[in-house]
Design a protein around this motif. Structure first.
Motif, PDB file in Angstrom:
ATOM      1  N   SER A 184       0.786  -1.220   0.059  1.00 10.84           N
ATOM      2  CA  SER A 184      -0.070   0.050  -0.088  1.00 10.84           C
ATOM      3  C   SER A 184       0.855   1.244   0.179  1.00 10.84           C
ATOM      4  CB  SER A 184      -0.863   0.089   1.278  1.00 10.84           C
ATOM      5  OG  SER A 184      -1.934  -1.130   1.148  1.00 10.84           O
TER       6      SER A 184
ATOM      7  N   ARG B 168       1.165  -1.738  14.139  1.00 11.80           N
ATOM      8  CA  ARG B 168      -0.244  -1.613  13.798  1.00 11.80           C
ATOM      9  C   ARG B 168      -1.287  -2.648  14.580  1.00 11.80           C
ATOM     10  NH1 ARG B 168      -0.504  -3.178   7.380  1.00 11.80           N
ATOM     11  NH2 ARG B 168      -1.107  -5.389   7.718  1.00 11.80           N
TER      12      ARG B 168
ATOM     13  N   ASN C 265      11.985  -3.071  -0.026  1.00 17.26           N
ATOM     14  CA  ASN C 265      11.363  -1.879   0.789  1.00 17.26           C
ATOM     15  C   ASN C 265      12.041  -2.201   2.414  1.00 17.26           C
ATOM     16  OD1 ASN C 265       9.737  -0.080   1.644  1.00 17.26           O
ATOM     17  ND2 ASN C 265       8.105  -1.285   2.236  1.00 17.26           N
TER      18      ASN C 265
ATOM     19  N   GLY D 166      14.694  -0.764   3.432  1.00 16.10           N
ATOM     20  CA  GLY D 166      15.296   0.496   3.924  1.00 16.10           C
ATOM     21  C   GLY D 166      14.361   1.642   4.445  1.00 16.10           C
TER      22      GLY D 166
HETATM   23  P1  ATP Z   1      -0.878  -5.866   3.909  1.00  9.50           P
HETATM   24  O1  ATP Z   1      -0.082  -6.861   3.672  1.00  9.50           O
HETATM   25  O2  ATP Z   1      -1.507  -5.815   5.377  1.00  9.50           O
HETATM   26  O3  ATP Z   1      -1.829  -5.447   2.964  1.00  9.50           O
HETATM   27  P2  ATP Z   1       1.061  -3.782   2.886  1.00  9.50           P
HETATM   28  O4  ATP Z   1       1.981  -4.920   2.086  1.00  9.50           O
HETATM   29  O5  ATP Z   1       0.216  -2.943   1.838  1.00  9.50           O
HETATM   30  O6  ATP Z   1       0.326  -4.714   4.021  1.00  9.50           O
HETATM   31  P3  ATP Z   1       1.828  -1.488   4.121  1.00  9.50           P
HETATM   32  O7  ATP Z   1       0.571  -1.329   4.763  1.00  9.50           O
HETATM   33  O8  ATP Z   1       1.941  -0.485   3.129  1.00  9.50           O
HETATM   34  O9  ATP Z   1       1.951  -3.059   3.729  1.00  9.50           O
HETATM   35  O10 ATP Z   1       3.039  -1.454   5.049  1.00  9.50           O
HETATM   36  C1  ATP Z   1       3.167  -1.965   6.464  1.00  9.50           C
HETATM   37  C2  ATP Z   1       3.411  -1.022   7.535  1.00  9.50           C
HETATM   38  O11 ATP Z   1       4.633  -0.751   7.145  1.00  9.50           O
HETATM   39  C3  ATP Z   1       2.753   0.337   7.656  1.00  9.50           C
HETATM   40  O12 ATP Z   1       2.569   0.716   8.735  1.00  9.50           O
HETATM   41  C4  ATP Z   1       3.846   1.111   6.611  1.00  9.50           C
HETATM   42  O13 ATP Z   1       3.370   2.635   7.246  1.00  9.50           O
HETATM   43  C5  ATP Z   1       4.835   0.577   7.132  1.00  9.50           C
HETATM   44  N1  ATP Z   1       6.119   0.933   6.336  1.00  9.50           N
HETATM   45  C6  ATP Z   1       5.969   0.505   4.818  1.00  9.50           C
HETATM   46  N2  ATP Z   1       7.290   0.566   4.267  1.00  9.50           N
HETATM   47  C7  ATP Z   1       7.981   1.355   5.020  1.00  9.50           C
HETATM   48  C8  ATP Z   1       9.456   1.835   4.954  1.00  9.50           C
HETATM   49  N3  ATP Z   1      10.231   1.778   4.109  1.00  9.50           N
HETATM   50  N4  ATP Z   1       9.713   2.051   6.291  1.00  9.50           N
HETATM   51  C9  ATP Z   1       9.260   2.455   7.410  1.00  9.50           C
HETATM   52  N5  ATP Z   1       7.778   1.606   7.503  1.00  9.50           N
HETATM   53  C10 ATP Z   1       7.207   1.388   6.198  1.00  9.50           C
END
Ligand code: ATP
Length: 203
Positions: A15, A149, A179, A181
């Motif tokens: 996301s 979360r 991702n 970093g």
């Molecule tokens: P899901 O599998 O539940 O759909 P997702 O793959 O869409 O999750 P995200 O919700 O985008 O993952 O990211 C998971 C968490 O990690 C979120 O709280 C996001 O803000 C945080 N996050 C994502 N990328 C980074 C980053 N590079 N550095 C720090 N925090 C990050």
């Protein structure tokens, strides 16, 4: 219109990366959000109540997704059966809504569309995309991020075993974004993919 599908482990940052593509000018389909909408459909709720009873509804009559998740992600064989039933209820609606949105974006002259669908490969929606981007984030980092979360390792394990393996997802991808970093490092990689897409001159 060019459609880019995002795949990756739970909490890998799909996301977050979808949002980065949107900032560069893409539009996005959020299948998670569609899934939540579908769970509010009257026919889905009626079938869910008939199957699982009142225990998955709260005092206000709202479907309690956490309660439902406990049933369908139960690590036993029962979990598999219940998950199949849930898919049977919601999958046709979700697929139709995704297709509706794809059509509408295409009609609105959208050039780049991101399909952010956690179960993209599992539901064979890859047939709808031109390219797949795998979001590569080690499990240890994903665990820390999703714990922030409010999820537990048990919840991660249960959901993960209901998905294709990370290796299989990675193998299927056309691009890999690391991702692990900071967000700027990720944005740099997203911009490189964007430049590549732009150079293809899709209409
Ligand atoms: P899901 O599998 O539940 O759909 P997702 O793959 O869409 O999750 P995200 O919700 O985008 O993952 O990211 C998971 C968490 O990690 C979120 O709280 C996001 O803000 C945080 N996050 C994502 N990328 C980074 C980053 N590079 N550095 C720090 N925090 C990050």
């Amino acid at each position: 219109m060019l459609i880019l599908g995002l795949i990756g482990g739970i909490g890998s940052g799909k996301s977050t990366i979808a949002e980065m593509f949107c900032q560069l000018g893409a539009k996005r389909i959020d299948a998670d959000r569609i899934g939540h909408e579908v769970l509010r459909y009257r026919d889905v709720q009626t079938a869910a109540r008939n199957h699982w009873g009142d225990r998955i509804f709260d005092a206000n009559g709202q479907l309690n997704r956490k309660e439902l998740a406990q049933i369908v992600f139960d690590p036993s064989e029962t979990g598999n059966t219940e998950r199949s039933f849930l898919n049977f209820l919601v999958h046709p609606h979700i697929t139709r809504k995704i297709d509706d949105q794809i059509r509408r974006f295409s009609e609105s002259q959208c050039r780049y569309l991101i399909l952010d669908a956690p179960l993209l490969l599992e539901h064979h929606w890859e047939q709808r995309v031109n390219y797949l981007v795998f979001v590569d984030t080690p499990r240890s980092i994903r665990l820390v991020r999703i714990q922030e979360r409010g999820w537990t390792q048990t919840e991660l394990d249960a959901r993960e075993q209901a998905q294709l393996s990370i290796e299989e997802k990675r193998r299927t991808a056309d691009w890999i974004v690391n991702n692990s970093g900071n967000l700027n490092e990720t944005l740099d990689q997203v911009k490189k993919i964007w430049q590549n897409l732009e150079s293809q001159n899709y209409q």
